[in-house]
Design a protein around this motif. Structure first.
Motif, PDB file in Angstrom:
ATOM      1  N   LYS A 105      99.260  42.499   8.830  1.00  0.00           N
ATOM      2  CA  LYS A 105      99.293  42.513   7.371  1.00  0.00           C
ATOM      3  C   LYS A 105     100.581  41.844   6.909  1.00  0.00           C
ATOM      4  CE  LYS A 105      95.660  44.901   5.819  1.00  0.00           C
ATOM      5  NZ  LYS A 105      94.753  44.419   4.764  1.00  0.00           N
ATOM      6  N   ALA A 106     100.468  40.715   6.254  1.00  0.00           N
ATOM      7  CA  ALA A 106     101.647  39.958   5.832  1.00  0.00           C
ATOM      8  C   ALA A 106     101.994  40.274   4.385  1.00  0.00           C
ATOM      9  CB  ALA A 106     101.414  38.469   6.027  1.00  0.00           C
ATOM     10  N   ASN A 107     102.184  41.550   4.098  1.00  0.00           N
ATOM     11  CA  ASN A 107     102.543  41.938   2.738  1.00  0.00           C
ATOM     12  C   ASN A 107     104.044  41.849   2.495  1.00  0.00           C
ATOM     13  OD1 ASN A 107      99.932  42.484   1.715  1.00  0.00           O
ATOM     14  ND2 ASN A 107      99.905  44.431   2.808  1.00  0.00           N
ATOM     15  N   GLU A 108     104.822  41.488   3.553  1.00  0.00           N
ATOM     16  CA  GLU A 108     106.263  41.349   3.356  1.00  0.00           C
ATOM     17  C   GLU A 108     106.605  40.194   2.426  1.00  0.00           C
ATOM     18  OE1 GLU A 108     105.323  39.006   7.183  1.00  0.00           O
ATOM     19  OE2 GLU A 108     104.656  40.835   6.210  1.00  0.00           O
ATOM     20  N   LEU A 109     105.617  39.337   2.137  1.00  0.00           N
ATOM     21  CA  LEU A 109     105.842  38.235   1.210  1.00  0.00           C
ATOM     22  C   LEU A 109     106.202  38.731  -0.193  1.00  0.00           C
ATOM     23  CD1 LEU A 109     105.653  35.196   0.583  1.00  0.00           C
ATOM     24  CD2 LEU A 109     103.206  35.514   0.196  1.00  0.00           C
ATOM     25  N   PHE A 110     105.678  39.879  -0.567  1.00  0.00           N
ATOM     26  CA  PHE A 110     105.874  40.412  -1.917  1.00  0.00           C
ATOM     27  C   PHE A 110     106.713  41.679  -1.891  1.00  0.00           C
ATOM     28  CE2 PHE A 110     101.949  37.989  -1.988  1.00  0.00           C
ATOM     29  CZ  PHE A 110     102.128  37.193  -3.107  1.00  0.00           C
ATOM     30  N   PRO A 111     107.344  42.038  -3.021  1.00  0.00           N
ATOM     31  CA  PRO A 111     107.352  41.330  -4.310  1.00  0.00           C
ATOM     32  C   PRO A 111     108.296  40.137  -4.292  1.00  0.00           C
ATOM     33  CG  PRO A 111     108.736  43.261  -4.461  1.00  0.00           C
ATOM     34  CD  PRO A 111     108.109  43.301  -3.089  1.00  0.00           C
ATOM     35  N   ILE A 112     108.052  39.209  -5.225  1.00  0.00           N
ATOM     36  CA  ILE A 112     108.873  38.020  -5.365  1.00  0.00           C
ATOM     37  C   ILE A 112     109.415  37.975  -6.789  1.00  0.00           C
ATOM     38  CG2 ILE A 112     108.851  35.495  -5.441  1.00  0.00           C
ATOM     39  CD1 ILE A 112     106.760  35.536  -3.237  1.00  0.00           C
ATOM     40  N   LEU A 113     110.685  37.693  -6.923  1.00  0.00           N
ATOM     41  CA  LEU A 113     111.314  37.558  -8.233  1.00  0.00           C
ATOM     42  C   LEU A 113     111.591  36.093  -8.506  1.00  0.00           C
ATOM     43  CD1 LEU A 113     112.502  39.022 -10.705  1.00  0.00           C
ATOM     44  CD2 LEU A 113     114.711  39.047  -9.496  1.00  0.00           C
ATOM     45  N   LEU A 114     111.133  35.620  -9.662  1.00  0.00           N
ATOM     46  CA  LEU A 114     111.369  34.242 -10.076  1.00  0.00           C
ATOM     47  C   LEU A 114     112.461  34.218 -11.140  1.00  0.00           C
ATOM     48  CD1 LEU A 114     107.652  33.027 -10.458  1.00  0.00           C
ATOM     49  CD2 LEU A 114     109.087  33.027  -8.395  1.00  0.00           C
ATOM     50  N   ASP A 115     113.362  33.243 -11.056  1.00  0.00           N
ATOM     51  CA  ASP A 115     114.423  33.139 -12.058  1.00  0.00           C
ATOM     52  C   ASP A 115     113.918  32.414 -13.302  1.00  0.00           C
ATOM     53  OD1 ASP A 115     114.458  30.402 -11.510  1.00  0.00           O
ATOM     54  OD2 ASP A 115     116.248  30.503 -10.257  1.00  0.00           O
ATOM     55  N   ARG A 116     114.816  32.145 -14.239  1.00  0.00           N
ATOM     56  CA  ARG A 116     114.412  31.552 -15.515  1.00  0.00           C
ATOM     57  C   ARG A 116     113.838  30.151 -15.363  1.00  0.00           C
ATOM     58  NH1 ARG A 116     117.671  32.022 -19.480  1.00  0.00           N
ATOM     59  NH2 ARG A 116     119.012  33.655 -18.600  1.00  0.00           N
ATOM     60  N   ALA A 117     114.097  29.490 -14.232  1.00  0.00           N
ATOM     61  CA  ALA A 117     113.551  28.163 -13.987  1.00  0.00           C
ATOM     62  C   ALA A 117     112.258  28.210 -13.178  1.00  0.00           C
ATOM     63  CB  ALA A 117     114.580  27.298 -13.270  1.00  0.00           C
ATOM     64  N   GLY A 118     111.816  29.419 -12.804  1.00  0.00           N
ATOM     65  CA  GLY A 118     110.596  29.549 -12.021  1.00  0.00           C
ATOM     66  C   GLY A 118     110.802  29.436 -10.535  1.00  0.00           C
ATOM     67  N   LEU A 119     112.072  29.402 -10.088  1.00  0.00           N
ATOM     68  CA  LEU A 119     112.371  29.313  -8.658  1.00  0.00           C
ATOM     69  C   LEU A 119     112.460  30.706  -8.051  1.00  0.00           C
ATOM     70  CD1 LEU A 119     115.170  26.581  -8.676  1.00  0.00           C
ATOM     71  CD2 LEU A 119     112.697  26.265  -8.422  1.00  0.00           C
ATOM     72  N   ILE A 120     112.058  30.835  -6.790  1.00  0.00           N
ATOM     73  CA  ILE A 120     112.164  32.116  -6.087  1.00  0.00           C
ATOM     74  C   ILE A 120     113.639  32.472  -5.976  1.00  0.00           C
ATOM     75  CG2 ILE A 120     111.775  33.289  -3.897  1.00  0.00           C
ATOM     76  CD1 ILE A 120     109.252  31.607  -3.557  1.00  0.00           C
ATOM     77  N   ALA A 121     113.990  33.654  -6.500  1.00  0.00           N
ATOM     78  CA  ALA A 121     115.396  34.038  -6.608  1.00  0.00           C
ATOM     79  C   ALA A 121     115.983  34.438  -5.267  1.00  0.00           C
ATOM     80  CB  ALA A 121     115.555  35.172  -7.624  1.00  0.00           C
ATOM     81  N   GLY A 122     115.184  35.010  -4.381  1.00  0.00           N
ATOM     82  CA  GLY A 122     115.702  35.438  -3.084  1.00  0.00           C
ATOM     83  C   GLY A 122     114.664  36.252  -2.358  1.00  0.00           C
ATOM     84  N   PRO A 123     114.720  36.277  -1.008  1.00  0.00           N
ATOM     85  CA  PRO A 123     113.714  36.998  -0.235  1.00  0.00           C
ATOM     86  C   PRO A 123     113.977  38.492  -0.220  1.00  0.00           C
ATOM     87  CG  PRO A 123     115.302  36.021   1.237  1.00  0.00           C
ATOM     88  CD  PRO A 123     115.671  35.569  -0.152  1.00  0.00           C
ATOM     89  N   PRO A 124     112.916  39.312  -0.193  1.00  0.00           N
ATOM     90  CA  PRO A 124     113.113  40.739   0.020  1.00  0.00           C
ATOM     91  C   PRO A 124     113.461  40.997   1.475  1.00  0.00           C
ATOM     92  CG  PRO A 124     110.786  40.221   0.024  1.00  0.00           C
ATOM     93  CD  PRO A 124     111.521  38.938  -0.304  1.00  0.00           C
ATOM     94  N   SER A 125     113.874  42.195   1.783  1.00  0.00           N
ATOM     95  CA  SER A 125     114.163  42.551   3.166  1.00  0.00           C
ATOM     96  C   SER A 125     112.853  42.660   3.927  1.00  0.00           C
ATOM     97  CB  SER A 125     114.912  43.882   3.221  1.00  0.00           C
ATOM     98  OG  SER A 125     115.107  44.292   4.554  1.00  0.00           O
ATOM     99  N   ALA A 126     112.783  42.007   5.103  1.00  0.00           N
ATOM    100  CA  ALA A 126     111.555  42.050   5.903  1.00  0.00           C
ATOM    101  C   ALA A 126     111.916  42.191   7.370  1.00  0.00           C
ATOM    102  CB  ALA A 126     110.732  40.773   5.693  1.00  0.00           C
ATOM    103  N   ALA A 127     111.238  43.069   8.055  1.00  0.00           N
ATOM    104  CA  ALA A 127     111.465  43.270   9.481  1.00  0.00           C
ATOM    105  C   ALA A 127     110.300  42.691  10.263  1.00  0.00           C
ATOM    106  CB  ALA A 127     111.621  44.752   9.795  1.00  0.00           C
ATOM    107  N   SER A 128     110.542  42.350  11.512  1.00  0.00           N
ATOM    108  CA  SER A 128     109.501  41.709  12.314  1.00  0.00           C
ATOM    109  C   SER A 128     108.389  42.675  12.690  1.00  0.00           C
ATOM    110  CB  SER A 128     110.117  41.096  13.572  1.00  0.00           C
ATOM    111  OG  SER A 128     110.757  42.099  14.342  1.00  0.00           O
ATOM    112  N   GLY A 129     108.709  43.947  12.907  1.00  0.00           N
ATOM    113  CA  GLY A 129     107.682  44.932  13.189  1.00  0.00           C
ATOM    114  C   GLY A 129     107.131  44.825  14.594  1.00  0.00           C
ATOM    115  N   PRO A 130     106.202  45.705  14.950  1.00  0.00           N
ATOM    116  CA  PRO A 130     105.689  45.753  16.319  1.00  0.00           C
ATOM    117  C   PRO A 130     104.843  44.556  16.701  1.00  0.00           C
ATOM    118  CG  PRO A 130     104.475  47.249  14.895  1.00  0.00           C
ATOM    119  CD  PRO A 130     105.644  46.759  14.094  1.00  0.00           C
ATOM    120  N   ALA A 131     104.313  43.819  15.717  1.00  0.00           N
ATOM    121  CA  ALA A 131     103.441  42.693  16.042  1.00  0.00           C
ATOM    122  C   ALA A 131     104.164  41.640  16.874  1.00  0.00           C
ATOM    123  CB  ALA A 131     102.886  42.055  14.766  1.00  0.00           C
ATOM    124  N   VAL A 132     105.446  41.429  16.588  1.00  0.00           N
ATOM    125  CA  VAL A 132     106.191  40.432  17.348  1.00  0.00           C
ATOM    126  C   VAL A 132     106.320  40.853  18.803  1.00  0.00           C
ATOM    127  CG1 VAL A 132     108.430  39.333  17.643  1.00  0.00           C
ATOM    128  CG2 VAL A 132     107.441  39.538  15.368  1.00  0.00           C
TER     129      VAL A 132
END
Length: 244
Positions: A105-132
């Motif tokens: 399940k690749a839900n680590e993509l979200f949530p995403i915050l966009l700045d006033r220009a519509g650019l991705i402001a920064g990645p959330p914290s994501a761990a590799s998990g047992p799948a790796v």
């Protein structure tokens, strides 16, 4: 092929497997001052198709979709989402790794915050998990089973590297202007140092189509051509966004 040659081949393919992933994070071609249109209403479907060329000319294709929504947050936007579908097509020899990717399940993509220009402001914290860890174990089994087949080992290693990078740092790989791109085409080329002092090269062609009224992405693609020791492979990433 001697054992030393195989080790060099694996190191080379490992380096080149990671190079296209770095290329996917190339910055927007232009830094444009712009203000976002109001956050679009309704439910959207975001789909990412990732195609990786293999050493024998075959391909691995991973297609993943998320249901997402846009909400205004200050001068920017908040994008929430949840995975709703995944499909993996791969050669049968890579079936154990393909199954791990289907189950992830690749839900680590979200949530995403966009700045006033519509650019991705920064990645959330994501761990590799047992799948790796499972992917590494499956890859090691493949190595032992097909240790005399260098091409298969290279393919397994490349796919394993993709699994590791996707699980650990998927958000850092996507273009910052994914949701509100600058329409048009952009090209860039870079060199990659390889084991033994050789130089590899990858070229990126990025293109995007945006809604002329809202600026929201309709489609965005990146094609990466990797060249090393006279061998050329192609990788492609395509994103699409539309009302669900």
């Amino acid at each position: 092929m001697t054992s030393g040659d195989r080790r060099d081949a694996l190191r080379t393919m490992g380096a080149l497997a990671l190079a296209p992933l770095a290329a996917l994070a190339l910055p927007p071609p232009l830094a444009v001052a712009r203000n976002l249109a109001p956050a679009p209403a309704g439910n959207y479907r975001l789909t990412r198709e990732l195609v990786r060329g293999l050493s024998d000319g075959a391909e691995i294709v991973v297609t993943r979709s998320w249901a997402c929504r846009f909400e205004p947050v200050g001068a920017g936007q908040h994008v929430s989402g949840e995975q709703i579908d995944v499909q993996v097509a791969a050669p049968s020899v890579l079936a154990p790794l393909a199954q791990i990717e289907r189950a992830r399940k690749a839900n680590e993509l979200f949530p995403i915050l966009l700045d006033r220009a519509g650019l991705i402001a920064g990645p959330p914290s994501a761990a590799s998990g047992p799948a790796v860890a499972e992917a590494v174990d499956a890859a090691m089994k493949l190595y032992r089973r097909f240790r005399a087949n260098a091409a298969v080992i290279e393919d397994a290693r490349r796919f394993m590297a993709e699994l590791q990078q996707t699980a650990a740092a998927m958000v850092s790989q996507i273009p910052r202007d994914l949701f509100y791109p600058i329409a048009g085409e952009h090209r860039e080329a870079r060199e990659v140092p390889l084991p033994g002092g050789a130089i590899g090269r990858f070229e990126v062609v990025a293109s995007a189509i945006a809604d002329g009224r809202t600026g929201l992405m309709a489609s965005s693609s990146r094609e990466i051509a990797t060249t090393a020791h006279g061998r050329r492979t192609l990788s492609r990433e395509t994103w699409t966004l539309g009302l669900a």
